[in-house]
Design a protein around this motif. Structure first.
Motif, PDB file in Angstrom:
ATOM      1  N   SER A   1      41.308  36.328  44.183  1.00 18.26           N
ATOM      2  CA  SER A   1      41.500  35.035  43.513  1.00 18.26           C
ATOM      3  C   SER A   1      40.937  33.940  44.000  1.00 18.26           C
ATOM      4  O   SER A   1      40.113  33.109  43.770  1.00 18.26           O
ATOM      5  CB  SER A   1      42.813  34.920  42.810  1.00 18.26           C
ATOM      6  OG  SER A   1      43.171  35.849  42.068  1.00 18.26           O
TER       7      SER A   1
ATOM      8  N   GLN B   1      37.191  34.191  44.679  1.00 21.59           N
ATOM      9  CA  GLN B   1      36.378  33.909  43.368  1.00 21.59           C
ATOM     10  C   GLN B   1      36.325  32.217  43.503  1.00 21.59           C
ATOM     11  O   GLN B   1      35.196  31.868  42.789  1.00 21.59           O
ATOM     12  CB  GLN B   1      37.175  34.454  42.409  1.00 21.59           C
ATOM     13  CG  GLN B   1      36.652  34.557  41.208  1.00 21.59           C
ATOM     14  CD  GLN B   1      35.608  35.505  40.979  1.00 21.59           C
ATOM     15  OE1 GLN B   1      35.617  36.756  41.282  1.00 21.59           O
ATOM     16  NE2 GLN B   1      34.252  34.906  40.440  1.00 21.59           N
TER      17      GLN B   1
ATOM     18  N   VAL C   1      32.674  34.717  43.904  1.00 23.14           N
ATOM     19  CA  VAL C   1      32.604  36.073  43.703  1.00 23.14           C
ATOM     20  C   VAL C   1      34.095  36.514  44.566  1.00 23.14           C
ATOM     21  O   VAL C   1      34.268  35.797  45.454  1.00 23.14           O
ATOM     22  CB  VAL C   1      31.443  36.655  44.615  1.00 23.14           C
ATOM     23  CG1 VAL C   1      31.583  38.102  44.468  1.00 23.14           C
ATOM     24  CG2 VAL C   1      30.180  36.140  44.192  1.00 23.14           C
TER      25      VAL C   1
ATOM     26  N   ASN D   1      41.335  39.705  35.848  1.00 24.20           N
ATOM     27  CA  ASN D   1      40.001  39.064  36.065  1.00 24.20           C
ATOM     28  C   ASN D   1      39.844  38.150  34.634  1.00 24.20           C
ATOM     29  O   ASN D   1      39.220  37.064  34.820  1.00 24.20           O
ATOM     30  CB  ASN D   1      38.881  39.985  36.057  1.00 24.20           C
ATOM     31  CG  ASN D   1      38.658  40.323  37.713  1.00 24.20           C
ATOM     32  OD1 ASN D   1      37.891  39.646  38.120  1.00 24.20           O
ATOM     33  ND2 ASN D   1      39.013  41.555  37.767  1.00 24.20           N
TER      34      ASN D   1
ATOM     35  N   THR E   1      39.231  34.248  34.844  1.00 21.77           N
ATOM     36  CA  THR E   1      37.967  33.636  34.052  1.00 21.77           C
ATOM     37  C   THR E   1      38.277  32.556  32.851  1.00 21.77           C
ATOM     38  O   THR E   1      37.691  31.532  32.927  1.00 21.77           O
ATOM     39  CB  THR E   1      37.165  34.906  33.477  1.00 21.77           C
ATOM     40  OG1 THR E   1      36.803  35.778  34.532  1.00 21.77           O
ATOM     41  CG2 THR E   1      35.971  34.099  32.848  1.00 21.77           C
TER      42      THR E   1
END
Length: 257
Positions: free
Chosen positions: A25, A28, A33, A60, A64
């Protein structure tokens, strides 16, 4: 062996899974990424295939959903719609392949995907833009394959990123469109998984106890991007992915012997 009572995972395995989700996390948020390439493949080391991939999809999706609102203004609607259309063909196919494959095959496949993603990030970061006619085929193939990888491994990123980069969009539009695509692809994948596997309860329970790792990772990723810099964090991501890819590949090969 002592287990974490809400997950049926041994405490050590739960702690490792928590740490990997937190790291994914953070990376990301800092680099764009991370969690997609870390969560699903790493959970395959501890859980059966359906539970691991479902949990990764949920985590995810939550991440997101947290990041997307700040980027909505930059989303390119037409490329997003085309990618999602073809992904909806690939996701059910990927889910079927997940249900047909054994854990050994999935570990080997995940290891290869992770290592190939490192090669892409390191050596092929941005393909040349293709013409409008050619790009329609790139979107069809990229959307379908990315959808398949979402359903099978919860890893839509490498192919989807490559497809959008080849479209000639500016970096902000690529990042925002990719995030919106992730949200839709993970939502569709979760619905299809629940319909086809009937195994949502355990995945939701594990996802619930791993959500604090996602929340902490968001904060650490934002702080790390400012304090350390995205280039160094991207190098850390590549190192983590190489280690994880080799671990998955070797575990799968050992299981196959």
């Amino acid at each position: 062996m002592w287990t974490f009572e809400l997950t049926e995972l041994p405490v050590t395995e739960f702690g490792l899974a928590f740490g990997l989700v937190l790291l994914g996390s953070s990376l990301q948020v800092a680099t764009g990424v991370g969690l997609g390439l870390i969560a699903g493949p790493s959970l395959l080391l501890f859980l059966d295939s359906a539970a691991a991939i479902q949990t990764a999809i949920i985590l995810n999706l939550v991440l997101t959903a947290c990041l997307l609102p700040t980027e909505l203004r930059d989303v390119a609607g037409r490329p997003l719609a085309h990618m999602c259309l073809w992904a909806c063909i690939g996701i059910p196919v990927g889910t079927v392949l997940l249900l047909m494959a054994d854990s050994t095959s999935l570990k080997i496949a995940s290891g290869l995907v992770v290592l190939l993603a490192v090669v892409q990030l390191r050596f092929f970061p941005a393909p040349q833009a293709v013409g409008p006619g050619s790009h329609s085929w790139v979107v069809r193939v990229g959307g379908t394959v990315s959808g398949g990888m979402t359903g099978a491994l919860a890893v839509p990123g490498p192919i989807a990123l490559w497809t959008l980069l080849s479209s000639g969009l500016n970096p902000a539009a690529v990042r925002a469109t990719l995030r919106a695509y992730f949200f839709i692809a993970y939502t569709v994948a979760l619905l299809i998984h629940l319909l086809m596997t009937q195994r949502g309860e355990g995945s939701f329970s594990l996802s619930l106890v791993l959500l604090p790792a996602v929340a902490i990772g968001i904060g650490l990723g934002q702080a790390g991007r400012n304090a350390i810099g995205s280039d160094r964090l991207r190098l850390l991501l590549e190192v983590v992915l190489v280690i994880m890819g080799i671990s998955l590949l070797s575990r799968g090969l050992l299981d196959a012997v």
